[in-house]
Design a protein around this motif. Sequence first.
Motif, PDB file in Angstrom:
ATOM      1  N   LEU A   1       0.825  -1.211   0.000  1.00  0.00           N
ATOM      2  CA  LEU A   1       0.000   0.000   0.000  1.00  0.00           C
ATOM      3  C   LEU A   1       0.860   1.262   0.000  1.00  0.00           C
ATOM      4  O   LEU A   1       0.524   2.257  -0.651  1.00  0.00           O
ATOM      5  CB  LEU A   1      -0.953  -0.007   1.185  1.00  0.00           C
ATOM      6  CG  LEU A   1      -2.023  -1.118   1.190  1.00  0.00           C
ATOM      7  CD1 LEU A   1      -2.902  -1.006   2.432  1.00  0.00           C
ATOM      8  CD2 LEU A   1      -2.871  -1.079  -0.072  1.00  0.00           C
ATOM      9  N   ILE A   2       1.974   1.220   0.706  1.00  0.00           N
ATOM     10  CA  ILE A   2       2.870   2.377   0.718  1.00  0.00           C
ATOM     11  C   ILE A   2       3.477   2.590  -0.667  1.00  0.00           C
ATOM     12  O   ILE A   2       3.633   3.731  -1.132  1.00  0.00           O
ATOM     13  CB  ILE A   2       3.947   2.215   1.806  1.00  0.00           C
ATOM     14  CG1 ILE A   2       3.293   2.376   3.190  1.00  0.00           C
ATOM     15  CG2 ILE A   2       5.077   3.220   1.622  1.00  0.00           C
ATOM     16  CD1 ILE A   2       4.173   2.016   4.353  1.00  0.00           C
ATOM     17  N   LYS A   3       3.775   1.501  -1.362  1.00  0.00           N
ATOM     18  CA  LYS A   3       4.282   1.627  -2.735  1.00  0.00           C
ATOM     19  C   LYS A   3       3.244   2.248  -3.660  1.00  0.00           C
ATOM     20  O   LYS A   3       3.592   2.950  -4.619  1.00  0.00           O
ATOM     21  CB  LYS A   3       4.701   0.251  -3.270  1.00  0.00           C
ATOM     22  CG  LYS A   3       6.046  -0.238  -2.744  1.00  0.00           C
ATOM     23  CD  LYS A   3       6.427  -1.568  -3.372  1.00  0.00           C
ATOM     24  CE  LYS A   3       7.797  -2.021  -2.874  1.00  0.00           C
ATOM     25  NZ  LYS A   3       8.178  -3.343  -3.444  1.00  0.00           N
ATOM     26  N   LEU A   4       1.958   2.006  -3.384  1.00  0.00           N
ATOM     27  CA  LEU A   4       0.893   2.628  -4.178  1.00  0.00           C
ATOM     28  C   LEU A   4       0.765   4.119  -3.901  1.00  0.00           C
ATOM     29  O   LEU A   4       0.196   4.856  -4.711  1.00  0.00           O
ATOM     30  CB  LEU A   4      -0.455   1.962  -3.887  1.00  0.00           C
ATOM     31  CG  LEU A   4      -0.768   0.632  -4.549  1.00  0.00           C
ATOM     32  CD1 LEU A   4      -2.160   0.164  -4.142  1.00  0.00           C
ATOM     33  CD2 LEU A   4      -0.660   0.703  -6.065  1.00  0.00           C
ATOM     34  N   GLY A   5       1.262   4.546  -2.727  1.00  0.00           N
ATOM     35  CA  GLY A   5       1.174   5.964  -2.390  1.00  0.00           C
ATOM     36  C   GLY A   5       0.544   6.251  -1.044  1.00  0.00           C
ATOM     37  O   GLY A   5       0.298   7.418  -0.718  1.00  0.00           O
ATOM     38  N   ALA A   6       0.243   5.209  -0.248  1.00  0.00           N
ATOM     39  CA  ALA A   6      -0.342   5.429   1.073  1.00  0.00           C
ATOM     40  C   ALA A   6       0.637   6.172   1.975  1.00  0.00           C
ATOM     41  O   ALA A   6       1.842   5.895   1.970  1.00  0.00           O
ATOM     42  CB  ALA A   6      -0.721   4.088   1.706  1.00  0.00           C
ATOM     43  N   ASP A   7       0.134   7.119   2.770  1.00  0.00           N
ATOM     44  CA  ASP A   7       0.986   7.847   3.712  1.00  0.00           C
ATOM     45  C   ASP A   7       1.150   7.086   5.021  1.00  0.00           C
ATOM     46  O   ASP A   7       2.259   7.018   5.569  1.00  0.00           O
ATOM     47  CB  ASP A   7       0.382   9.227   3.985  1.00  0.00           C
ATOM     48  CG  ASP A   7       0.447  10.129   2.765  1.00  0.00           C
ATOM     49  OD1 ASP A   7       1.458  10.822   2.608  1.00  0.00           O
ATOM     50  OD2 ASP A   7      -0.495  10.109   1.961  1.00  0.00           O
ATOM     51  N   LYS A   8       0.059   6.546   5.532  1.00  0.00           N
ATOM     52  CA  LYS A   8       0.091   5.794   6.786  1.00  0.00           C
ATOM     53  C   LYS A   8      -0.759   4.540   6.621  1.00  0.00           C
ATOM     54  O   LYS A   8      -1.837   4.599   6.022  1.00  0.00           O
ATOM     55  CB  LYS A   8      -0.477   6.624   7.949  1.00  0.00           C
ATOM     56  CG  LYS A   8       0.192   7.967   8.189  1.00  0.00           C
ATOM     57  CD  LYS A   8       1.466   7.820   8.987  1.00  0.00           C
ATOM     58  CE  LYS A   8       2.034   9.199   9.348  1.00  0.00           C
ATOM     59  NZ  LYS A   8       3.283   9.100  10.124  1.00  0.00           N
ATOM     60  N   VAL A   9      -0.276   3.420   7.174  1.00  0.00           N
ATOM     61  CA  VAL A   9      -1.044   2.177   7.174  1.00  0.00           C
ATOM     62  C   VAL A   9      -0.948   1.571   8.571  1.00  0.00           C
ATOM     63  O   VAL A   9       0.152   1.368   9.092  1.00  0.00           O
ATOM     64  CB  VAL A   9      -0.520   1.163   6.134  1.00  0.00           C
ATOM     65  CG1 VAL A   9      -1.435  -0.065   6.100  1.00  0.00           C
ATOM     66  CG2 VAL A   9      -0.410   1.796   4.753  1.00  0.00           C
ATOM     67  N   PHE A  10      -2.104   1.287   9.175  1.00  0.00           N
ATOM     68  CA  PHE A  10      -2.153   0.711  10.509  1.00  0.00           C
ATOM     69  C   PHE A  10      -3.032  -0.533  10.508  1.00  0.00           C
ATOM     70  O   PHE A  10      -4.047  -0.581   9.813  1.00  0.00           O
ATOM     71  CB  PHE A  10      -2.744   1.705  11.520  1.00  0.00           C
ATOM     72  CG  PHE A  10      -2.003   3.009  11.615  1.00  0.00           C
ATOM     73  CD1 PHE A  10      -0.761   3.069  12.232  1.00  0.00           C
ATOM     74  CD2 PHE A  10      -2.546   4.172  11.084  1.00  0.00           C
ATOM     75  CE1 PHE A  10      -0.075   4.283  12.324  1.00  0.00           C
ATOM     76  CE2 PHE A  10      -1.878   5.377  11.174  1.00  0.00           C
ATOM     77  CZ  PHE A  10      -0.629   5.442  11.790  1.00  0.00           C
ATOM     78  N   THR A  11      -2.651  -1.525  11.307  1.00  0.00           N
ATOM     79  CA  THR A  11      -3.555  -2.649  11.556  1.00  0.00           C
ATOM     80  C   THR A  11      -4.543  -2.229  12.648  1.00  0.00           C
ATOM     81  O   THR A  11      -4.295  -1.273  13.404  1.00  0.00           O
ATOM     82  CB  THR A  11      -2.788  -3.896  12.027  1.00  0.00           C
ATOM     83  OG1 THR A  11      -2.137  -3.600  13.277  1.00  0.00           O
ATOM     84  CG2 THR A  11      -1.749  -4.321  10.989  1.00  0.00           C
ATOM     85  N   GLU A  12      -5.647  -2.943  12.723  1.00  0.00           N
ATOM     86  CA  GLU A  12      -6.664  -2.601  13.726  1.00  0.00           C
ATOM     87  C   GLU A  12      -6.097  -2.686  15.142  1.00  0.00           C
ATOM     88  O   GLU A  12      -6.402  -1.855  15.997  1.00  0.00           O
ATOM     89  CB  GLU A  12      -7.878  -3.517  13.567  1.00  0.00           C
ATOM     90  CG  GLU A  12      -8.663  -3.267  12.285  1.00  0.00           C
ATOM     91  CD  GLU A  12      -9.917  -4.112  12.177  1.00  0.00           C
ATOM     92  OE1 GLU A  12     -10.347  -4.663  13.202  1.00  0.00           O
ATOM     93  OE2 GLU A  12     -10.462  -4.218  11.060  1.00  0.00           O
TER      94      GLU A  12
END
Length: 344
Positions: free
Chosen positions: A201-212
């Motif tokens: 997702l970060i490679k797609l351009g996401a700034d932040k990714v969190f698990t629940e």
Amino acid sequence: MLSQQSHFPAAMSPPSMAAVYYKYGPVDTVIRLTEIPPVEISENDVCVKMLAAPINPADINRIEGVYPNQPPLPAVGGGEGVGEIHSVGSAVKVFSPGDLVIRSPYVPGAWQTYMVEEQSLWHKIDKSTPIEYAATVSVNPVSALRMLNEFVTLKPGDSIVQNGATSIVGQCFIQLARFRGIHSINIIRDSPKSDEVKEKLIKLGADKVFTESELDVKRVKILLGDTPEPILGLNCVGGNAATLLVKFLKQGGTMVTYGGMSRDPVVVSTSNFIFKDITLKGFWLQEWKLSKTKYRDWIDYLLGLARAGKLKYEMELVSFNDFHKALEKAMGKHGSQRKQVLIF
């Protein structure tokens, strides 16, 4: 003297193989591949040889009978797809055999080898378009674009937050937001592959990714760092994932719900309504009123991005002959995360 009239035999489509359901219920038990006899091609009709069509959650829900408006039975499944013009009716001027076309979304019947429909239901697209993107553009990417454009006014530097980030809609949110300089905060389910998912997702351009589980803290906004609080939240999961999403929203923020994958209700605390003035809205593409011209402009914009390699999402191409295997994967029975796209 009686006038004589010439009677020409009506043009007919080839016979078609189709995925047909005769009643509503569990999709894997009520639908089966069936041969459909040739259909007459009227003067304003086109006959389209289908090339590809996805299996969307909405297609499954429709067959299960959970939607308020349903087609008469028996019906052919599938709500979007791409094909090639096979033949045209005598009054059709805008299409020619060989044209690549996509159909209006949520007109039932994409899961068949040949379709005969009125010409206005089809839109001609660039022949260089990869068929898997042409087949899938009119529901998920269009939904993402619409939700980004029409619920709140977003400007460069703003933020959005979403759950269901690994879905096609979610992947499109990330990329379309990045093109406009909008930050995306993304919530994913906990799994053994969480780190791998984050990286994608970060490679797609996401700034932040969190698990629940990472958000099981009192003050989730501390995790944002310099990223602004989001004004728009996009929920397709419901339950705890929706509750976590609302925690991120800034004062006066809006959460749009467009799905309920967990099948759990959306729960929002009273304090978020009273002290944060949170707005909750819903979105269903099928009931969205949009001019045909604008809709097709959006289709062309999205397919232009896809042709340029700027809009990507994961898909798995499956032969229509293996329909039931693809259906099982689409229903999550084999742990597949990729959109199942039937190839005819």
